[in-house]
Design a protein around this motif. Structure first.
Motif, PDB file in Angstrom:
ATOM      1  N   SER A 110       0.942  -1.093  -0.032  1.00  0.00           N
ATOM      2  CA  SER A 110      -0.026  -0.162   0.164  1.00  0.00           C
ATOM      3  C   SER A 110       0.834   1.258  -0.211  1.00  0.00           C
ATOM      4  O   SER A 110       0.588   2.318  -0.546  1.00  0.00           O
ATOM      5  N   MET A 111       2.098   1.149   0.620  1.00  0.00           N
ATOM      6  CA  MET A 111       2.859   2.567   0.634  1.00  0.00           C
ATOM      7  C   MET A 111       3.338   2.599  -1.008  1.00  0.00           C
ATOM      8  O   MET A 111       3.434   3.980  -1.103  1.00  0.00           O
ATOM      9  N   LEU A 112       3.706   1.456  -1.579  1.00  0.00           N
ATOM     10  CA  LEU A 112       4.456   1.695  -2.848  1.00  0.00           C
ATOM     11  C   LEU A 112       3.302   2.321  -3.858  1.00  0.00           C
ATOM     12  O   LEU A 112       3.622   2.857  -4.868  1.00  0.00           O
ATOM     13  N   GLU A 113       2.123   1.646  -3.753  1.00  0.00           N
ATOM     14  CA  GLU A 113       0.886   2.052  -4.352  1.00  0.00           C
ATOM     15  C   GLU A 113       0.728   3.695  -4.180  1.00  0.00           C
ATOM     16  O   GLU A 113       0.581   4.508  -5.067  1.00  0.00           O
ATOM     17  N   GLU A 114       0.957   4.184  -2.918  1.00  0.00           N
ATOM     18  CA  GLU A 114       1.055   5.408  -2.696  1.00  0.00           C
ATOM     19  C   GLU A 114       2.157   6.365  -3.250  1.00  0.00           C
ATOM     20  O   GLU A 114       1.893   7.525  -3.715  1.00  0.00           O
ATOM     21  N   ASP A 115       3.244   5.778  -3.094  1.00  0.00           N
ATOM     22  CA  ASP A 115       4.645   6.391  -3.384  1.00  0.00           C
ATOM     23  C   ASP A 115       5.608   5.233  -3.988  1.00  0.00           C
ATOM     24  O   ASP A 115       6.281   4.795  -3.310  1.00  0.00           O
ATOM     25  N   PRO A 116       5.496   5.292  -5.562  1.00  0.00           N
ATOM     26  CA  PRO A 116       6.376   4.181  -6.040  1.00  0.00           C
ATOM     27  C   PRO A 116       7.806   4.298  -5.910  1.00  0.00           C
ATOM     28  O   PRO A 116       8.554   3.467  -6.087  1.00  0.00           O
ATOM     29  N   SER A 117       8.207   5.655  -5.420  1.00  0.00           N
ATOM     30  CA  SER A 117       9.654   5.763  -5.143  1.00  0.00           C
ATOM     31  C   SER A 117      10.282   5.184  -4.216  1.00  0.00           C
ATOM     32  O   SER A 117      11.387   5.296  -4.025  1.00  0.00           O
ATOM     33  N   LEU A 118       9.316   4.725  -3.167  1.00  0.00           N
ATOM     34  CA  LEU A 118       9.927   4.395  -1.972  1.00  0.00           C
ATOM     35  C   LEU A 118      10.668   3.059  -2.239  1.00  0.00           C
ATOM     36  O   LEU A 118      10.322   1.978  -3.123  1.00  0.00           O
ATOM     37  N   LYS A 119      11.780   2.954  -1.417  1.00  0.00           N
ATOM     38  CA  LYS A 119      12.843   1.883  -1.691  1.00  0.00           C
ATOM     39  C   LYS A 119      13.136   1.076  -0.384  1.00  0.00           C
ATOM     40  O   LYS A 119      12.984   1.730   0.834  1.00  0.00           O
ATOM     41  N   TYR A 120      13.716  -0.162  -0.424  1.00  0.00           N
ATOM     42  CA  TYR A 120      14.093  -1.000   0.864  1.00  0.00           C
ATOM     43  C   TYR A 120      15.429   0.177   1.557  1.00  0.00           C
ATOM     44  O   TYR A 120      16.085   0.800   0.950  1.00  0.00           O
ATOM     45  N   MET A 121      15.238   0.081   2.906  1.00  0.00           N
ATOM     46  CA  MET A 121      16.361   0.914   3.436  1.00  0.00           C
ATOM     47  C   MET A 121      17.036   0.090   4.524  1.00  0.00           C
ATOM     48  O   MET A 121      16.301  -0.556   5.226  1.00  0.00           O
TER      49      MET A 121
END
Length: 184
Positions: A110-121
């Protein structure tokens, strides 16, 4: 009769003290009715049958986490960040099932759907989970730290309960796995 001169400094000091006196008297007579941070006080008995190993109540309204140790001797209150919306807030009973120092972070679907630029940290200063994380029995819900101290006291998370890093470190040390948790 003595011939005393009253200095300007004496007059100013006396006047200031006279003006401050009603406030000082009032401050001593009126008990404080609420915490400066507006935390709603909690009693563990209102939420759990027993303390068990320990108990946590995370109050999303007052944005505070309440902790009691198993014998009831320790009671701590911590300011928190809470979910941004009611839809992101899972309420009910759960427990701490795992703890990790230096957690890594993977965005949820759901986070990726909201912001596809998010990546593993990996663990470190940019990690949104801060320095310590306590995983709950609900998948993807945690009590964790944050490096972004502006989030504490606000509706800013994607569902988790966040604390200042130094406070999650303290809570992490005293809350054992199996601590019962209630999210309000």
């Amino acid at each position: 009769m003595t011939d005393r001169k009253i200095s300007r400094r004496f007059m100013l000091g006396g006047t200031g003290a006279a003006l401050a006196m009603p406030s000082l008297v009032l401050a001593q007579e009126v008990p404080h009715r609420r915490n400066v941070m507006s935390f709603s006080p909690q009693r563990w008995q209102d939420h759990f049958d027993t303390l068990g190993k320990a108990a946590i109540v995370a109050d999303t309204t007052s944005r505070a986490l309440h902790y009691w140790d198993g014998d009831g001797e320790t009671y701590n209150v911590y300011p928190t960040s809470v979910p941004r919306t009611d839809e992101l807030t899972k309420r009910g009973y759960t427990e701490i099932v795992r703890k990790k120092v230096g957690p890594d972070w993977t965005p949820t679907q759901s986070m990726l759907e909201e912001d596809p630029s998010l990546k593993y940290m990996p663990p470190g200063p940019g990690n949104p989970l801060g320095t310590h994380a306590m995983y709950l029995s609900w998948p993807a819900y945690l009590i964790h730290g944050t490096h972004d101290t502006r989030k504490i006291g606000r509706q800013s998370s994607a569902g988790c309960i966040g604390l200042y890093n130094h406070m999650i470190e303290e809570l992490f040390a005293i809350a054992p796995i199996g601590t019962q948790v209630r999210i309000l």
